[in-house]
Write a protein that holds these residues in place. Structure first.
Motif, PDB file in Angstrom:
ATOM      1  N   GLN A  36       0.831  -1.197   0.000  1.00  0.00           N
ATOM      2  CA  GLN A  36       0.000   0.000   0.000  1.00  0.00           C
ATOM      3  C   GLN A  36       0.870   1.253   0.000  1.00  0.00           C
ATOM      4  O   GLN A  36       1.979   1.246   0.525  1.00  0.00           O
ATOM      5  CB  GLN A  36      -0.899   0.047   1.248  1.00  0.00           C
ATOM      6  CG  GLN A  36      -2.017  -0.968   1.275  1.00  0.00           C
ATOM      7  CD  GLN A  36      -2.880  -0.810   2.527  1.00  0.00           C
ATOM      8  OE1 GLN A  36      -2.441  -0.244   3.531  1.00  0.00           O
ATOM      9  NE2 GLN A  36      -4.102  -1.301   2.466  1.00  0.00           N
ATOM     10  N   THR A  37       0.302   2.330  -0.560  1.00  0.00           N
ATOM     11  CA  THR A  37       0.960   3.622  -0.399  1.00  0.00           C
ATOM     12  C   THR A  37       0.852   4.044   1.057  1.00  0.00           C
ATOM     13  O   THR A  37      -0.124   3.745   1.739  1.00  0.00           O
ATOM     14  CB  THR A  37       0.305   4.677  -1.301  1.00  0.00           C
ATOM     15  OG1 THR A  37      -1.094   4.739  -1.011  1.00  0.00           O
ATOM     16  CG2 THR A  37       0.526   4.352  -2.763  1.00  0.00           C
ATOM     17  N   LEU A  38       1.870   4.719   1.532  1.00  0.00           N
ATOM     18  CA  LEU A  38       1.953   5.110   2.939  1.00  0.00           C
ATOM     19  C   LEU A  38       1.140   6.388   3.158  1.00  0.00           C
ATOM     20  O   LEU A  38       1.388   7.411   2.516  1.00  0.00           O
ATOM     21  CB  LEU A  38       3.414   5.337   3.304  1.00  0.00           C
ATOM     22  CG  LEU A  38       3.810   5.378   4.784  1.00  0.00           C
ATOM     23  CD1 LEU A  38       3.416   4.100   5.488  1.00  0.00           C
ATOM     24  CD2 LEU A  38       5.317   5.603   4.896  1.00  0.00           C
ATOM     25  N   ALA A  39       0.168   6.312   4.061  1.00  0.00           N
ATOM     26  CA  ALA A  39      -0.693   7.467   4.324  1.00  0.00           C
ATOM     27  C   ALA A  39      -1.264   7.368   5.721  1.00  0.00           C
ATOM     28  O   ALA A  39      -1.458   6.272   6.258  1.00  0.00           O
ATOM     29  CB  ALA A  39      -1.825   7.553   3.306  1.00  0.00           C
ATOM     30  N   ALA A  40      -1.571   8.522   6.323  1.00  0.00           N
ATOM     31  CA  ALA A  40      -2.074   8.557   7.690  1.00  0.00           C
ATOM     32  C   ALA A  40      -3.478   7.975   7.800  1.00  0.00           C
ATOM     33  O   ALA A  40      -3.785   7.248   8.740  1.00  0.00           O
ATOM     34  CB  ALA A  40      -2.042   9.993   8.219  1.00  0.00           C
ATOM     35  N   GLN A  41      -4.333   8.289   6.840  1.00  0.00           N
ATOM     36  CA  GLN A  41      -5.721   7.841   6.883  1.00  0.00           C
ATOM     37  C   GLN A  41      -5.931   6.637   5.975  1.00  0.00           C
ATOM     38  O   GLN A  41      -5.452   6.627   4.830  1.00  0.00           O
ATOM     39  CB  GLN A  41      -6.658   8.971   6.461  1.00  0.00           C
ATOM     40  CG  GLN A  41      -6.597  10.204   7.355  1.00  0.00           C
ATOM     41  CD  GLN A  41      -6.970   9.879   8.788  1.00  0.00           C
ATOM     42  OE1 GLN A  41      -7.868   9.071   9.039  1.00  0.00           O
ATOM     43  NE2 GLN A  41      -6.275  10.518   9.734  1.00  0.00           N
ATOM     44  N   PRO A  42      -6.642   5.611   6.465  1.00  0.00           N
ATOM     45  CA  PRO A  42      -6.904   4.434   5.620  1.00  0.00           C
ATOM     46  C   PRO A  42      -7.534   4.775   4.278  1.00  0.00           C
ATOM     47  O   PRO A  42      -7.242   4.129   3.268  1.00  0.00           O
ATOM     48  CB  PRO A  42      -7.838   3.587   6.491  1.00  0.00           C
ATOM     49  CG  PRO A  42      -7.495   3.969   7.889  1.00  0.00           C
ATOM     50  CD  PRO A  42      -7.158   5.432   7.837  1.00  0.00           C
ATOM     51  N   SER A  43      -8.388   5.782   4.257  1.00  0.00           N
ATOM     52  CA  SER A  43      -9.059   6.154   3.011  1.00  0.00           C
ATOM     53  C   SER A  43      -8.092   6.722   1.979  1.00  0.00           C
ATOM     54  O   SER A  43      -8.403   6.767   0.781  1.00  0.00           O
ATOM     55  CB  SER A  43     -10.162   7.181   3.297  1.00  0.00           C
ATOM     56  OG  SER A  43      -9.606   8.350   3.882  1.00  0.00           O
ATOM     57  N   GLN A  44      -6.914   7.153   2.436  1.00  0.00           N
ATOM     58  CA  GLN A  44      -5.923   7.736   1.536  1.00  0.00           C
ATOM     59  C   GLN A  44      -4.920   6.712   1.027  1.00  0.00           C
ATOM     60  O   GLN A  44      -4.060   7.045   0.208  1.00  0.00           O
ATOM     61  CB  GLN A  44      -5.173   8.861   2.258  1.00  0.00           C
ATOM     62  CG  GLN A  44      -6.068   9.999   2.732  1.00  0.00           C
ATOM     63  CD  GLN A  44      -5.316  10.988   3.614  1.00  0.00           C
ATOM     64  OE1 GLN A  44      -4.328  10.638   4.272  1.00  0.00           O
ATOM     65  NE2 GLN A  44      -5.785  12.221   3.640  1.00  0.00           N
ATOM     66  N   ARG A  45      -5.014   5.481   1.513  1.00  0.00           N
ATOM     67  CA  ARG A  45      -4.051   4.448   1.142  1.00  0.00           C
ATOM     68  C   ARG A  45      -4.515   3.714  -0.112  1.00  0.00           C
ATOM     69  O   ARG A  45      -5.627   3.207  -0.174  1.00  0.00           O
ATOM     70  CB  ARG A  45      -3.866   3.460   2.293  1.00  0.00           C
ATOM     71  CG  ARG A  45      -3.360   4.114   3.566  1.00  0.00           C
ATOM     72  CD  ARG A  45      -3.488   3.205   4.774  1.00  0.00           C
ATOM     73  NE  ARG A  45      -3.178   3.929   6.007  1.00  0.00           N
ATOM     74  CZ  ARG A  45      -3.451   3.490   7.222  1.00  0.00           C
ATOM     75  NH1 ARG A  45      -4.049   2.291   7.379  1.00  0.00           N
ATOM     76  NH2 ARG A  45      -3.144   4.219   8.289  1.00  0.00           N
ATOM     77  N   GLU A  46      -3.635   3.659  -1.071  1.00  0.00           N
ATOM     78  CA  GLU A  46      -3.937   2.938  -2.308  1.00  0.00           C
ATOM     79  C   GLU A  46      -3.274   1.561  -2.256  1.00  0.00           C
ATOM     80  O   GLU A  46      -2.073   1.455  -1.999  1.00  0.00           O
ATOM     81  CB  GLU A  46      -3.433   3.717  -3.512  1.00  0.00           C
ATOM     82  CG  GLU A  46      -3.704   3.027  -4.834  1.00  0.00           C
ATOM     83  CD  GLU A  46      -3.101   3.759  -6.018  1.00  0.00           C
ATOM     84  OE1 GLU A  46      -3.155   3.204  -7.139  1.00  0.00           O
ATOM     85  OE2 GLU A  46      -2.558   4.870  -5.831  1.00  0.00           O
ATOM     86  N   THR A  47      -4.050   0.529  -2.487  1.00  0.00           N
ATOM     87  CA  THR A  47      -3.509  -0.829  -2.516  1.00  0.00           C
ATOM     88  C   THR A  47      -3.007  -1.144  -3.918  1.00  0.00           C
ATOM     89  O   THR A  47      -3.783  -1.159  -4.876  1.00  0.00           O
ATOM     90  CB  THR A  47      -4.571  -1.850  -2.085  1.00  0.00           C
ATOM     91  OG1 THR A  47      -4.960  -1.597  -0.729  1.00  0.00           O
ATOM     92  CG2 THR A  47      -4.030  -3.270  -2.177  1.00  0.00           C
ATOM     93  N   LEU A  48      -1.722  -1.386  -4.029  1.00  0.00           N
ATOM     94  CA  LEU A  48      -1.117  -1.698  -5.322  1.00  0.00           C
ATOM     95  C   LEU A  48      -1.074  -3.191  -5.601  1.00  0.00           C
ATOM     96  O   LEU A  48      -1.067  -3.610  -6.757  1.00  0.00           O
ATOM     97  CB  LEU A  48       0.312  -1.145  -5.386  1.00  0.00           C
ATOM     98  CG  LEU A  48       0.508   0.347  -5.135  1.00  0.00           C
ATOM     99  CD1 LEU A  48       1.961   0.719  -5.377  1.00  0.00           C
ATOM    100  CD2 LEU A  48      -0.415   1.183  -5.992  1.00  0.00           C
ATOM    101  N   LEU A  49      -1.025  -3.974  -4.535  1.00  0.00           N
ATOM    102  CA  LEU A  49      -0.854  -5.414  -4.709  1.00  0.00           C
ATOM    103  C   LEU A  49      -1.396  -6.133  -3.483  1.00  0.00           C
ATOM    104  O   LEU A  49      -1.130  -5.714  -2.352  1.00  0.00           O
ATOM    105  CB  LEU A  49       0.640  -5.733  -4.882  1.00  0.00           C
ATOM    106  CG  LEU A  49       1.042  -7.163  -5.225  1.00  0.00           C
ATOM    107  CD1 LEU A  49       0.514  -7.542  -6.605  1.00  0.00           C
ATOM    108  CD2 LEU A  49       2.566  -7.296  -5.198  1.00  0.00           C
TER     109      LEU A  49
END
Length: 469
Positions: A36-49
């Motif tokens: 996942q992209t690193l982000a403070a809020q779960p909603s801001q995290r993009e799952t790449l794999l």
């Protein structure tokens, strides 16, 4: 000159990773993956794999991510484990603190502090030892190795000692020498070794006879060859601590007339006469993750179990040990940073037990949650850096991943894991967890496949989102 690897788009990542993990060698193995992209809020995290991200896997030493995160959140980076001597001059007591960094040097400091108070004669020194048993979920073979040394209230010199075997005449047993003979006091040593010809293979192993205090040494070394040394766990930590304490105090001209062992603390409170402290927890965490130190991890778990924050409102029972209270404290603490309790089941703090289970999601949630904490720098810098430090010193050298990966390794028979952070030069920072279980390949090949996935992450670049057909 090594050619520069081509950059890849995130959309191509799943196919590229499938070429690695779906090869015939892994037909009977299991892979758990989350990136996942690193982000403070779960909603801001993009799952790449993602692959079986909610399934349980044996995490091996990736458990240390959970333990060290909980320690930082619970007791803080500046906390120090204190070992104290209490008493009324003639009758003293010392309660084991479980400081994993305690050495002979600190025992000497305790003796010197007593001398400064004019105490040179001790009628009785009481050692308060709850006598914890080894973790029942650790394998029998691990318990005699140095990496399987139990975290004990009277841990001293890493609860380890060494055995050196030296070849003798052809056909004769190897000569055995111990770095600390008291570490095997009360044990029967069975020497099943021999000196062999220069053309024969060499090996040296130890084994404990189940149910008895018998240590069996097996192996063979070549005549005229070099000695071999192996590191072992101290089998009787309280005895070793007591004997070293007596020896060091005597060297400092302090006479102890009697040393008494008890499992019950005295009812009345006595004044503190001397103390030593561990380095800050931040330093202990650094050792835990850099060297994958099992003893330190277990000591950290027991420390938070002995110091649960009142704000967590935890309930303990008479059956709880410092390990089980530590696990309860860990779970409640990690929940405060968004780690789903259903994502792991732990029986220790180091990952040595095969009964430990975790999902890739739980490990990435821990990494993401710690990234938003005030102690995130302490946590992240405790992780080995690719091609630079700790257990990653010799991995990713001369690759695009060198210096940009900070991650915790994990290795067992059939298990290889790596979870941490990566900061690709051309892409956003990522949190990842790669868990491989039930592999029949050699450990080196398992690691190579994990490393190949990490190298793909290091080569990511931003790409336009392809149009929907």
């Amino acid at each position: 000159m090594t050619p520069t690897p081509a950059l890849i788009c995130p959309a191509d990542l799943p196919d590229r990773v499938s070429q690695i993990i779906d090869q015939p060698d892994f037909a009977q193995a299991r892979w758990g993956i989350l990136v996942q992209t690193l982000a403070a809020q779960p909603s801001q995290r993009e799952t790449l794999l993602a692959r079986d991200r909610e399934k349980f896997f044996i995490p091996a030493s990736n458990v240390k991510l959970l333990t060290t995160a909980a320690a930082l959140l619970t007791i803080g980076p500046e906390y120090r484990i204190r070992t104290s001597i209490f008493g009324d001059r003639g009758n003293l007591q010392i309660s084991g603190s479980g400081d994993p960094s305690l050495t002979d040097r600190q025992l000497t400091q305790l003796a010197q502090q007593l001398k400064q108070r004019g105490i040179t004669q001790i009628a009785q020194l009481t050692l308060i030892d709850p006598a914890p048993a080894p973790n029942p979920d650790w394998t029998w073979g691990d318990l005699q190795t140095d990496y399987g040394a139990i975290a004990h209230p009277f841990t001293l010199n890493h609860n380890a000692h060494s055995l050196t075997a030296t070849p003798q005449g052809l056909g004769q047993p190897l000569k055995l020498a111990w770095s600390n003979a008291r570490a095997i006091a009360g044990w029967t040593i069975v020497n099943q070794t021999q000196t062999v010809s220069p053309t024969q293979a060499e090996f040296l192993t130890t084994d404990r006879d189940l149910g008895t205090q018998t240590l069996i040494i097996r192996g063979q070394l070549r005549q005229g060859g070099d000695p071999d040394t192996i590191d072992l766990a101290v089998l009787n930590p309280t005895t070793v601590f007591r004997d070293r304490l007596q020896t060091i105090f005597t060297a400092e001209n302090i006479t102890i007339n009697r040393i008494h062992l008890t499992t019950t603390p005295p009812a009345r409170t006595l004044p503190e006469l001397a103390f030593v402290e561990s380095p800050p927890i931040a330093k202990l965490i650094d050792q835990t993750n850099q060297d994958s130190d099992n003893l330190y991890a277990e000591a950290l778990l027991q420390t938070i179990g002995a110091n649960p924050p009142s704000r967590l409102r935890l309930k303990f029972t008479a059956e709880d040990t410092t390990t089980t209270t530590g696990l309860k404290t860990l779970a409640a603490t990690l929940a405060t940073i968004g780690v789903d309790r259903a994502g792991y089941e732990l029986v220790d703090g180091s990952g040595l037990a095969r009964l430990n289970l975790a999902t890739p999601t739980a490990l990435v949630q821990t990494l993401q949650g710690m990234h938003s904490q005030p102690t995130r720098t302490v946590f992240q810098t405790s992780l080995p850096i690719a091609a630079q430090s700790g257990t990653l010193t010799n991995r990713f050298r001369n690759t695009p991943a060198a210096g940009i990966v900070q991650a915790k390794t994990g290795t067992m028979s059939g298990v290889a894991t790596l979870s941490g952070y990566i900061r690709p030069k051309n892409y956003r920072p990522l949190a990842f967890s790669l868990l491989l279980n039930q592999s029949s390949l050699p450990a080196a090949k398992n690691r190579a496949s994990i490393d190949a996935i990490v190298l793909l992450l290091a080569q990511l670049k931003p790409c336009p989102t392809p149009p929907v057909p």
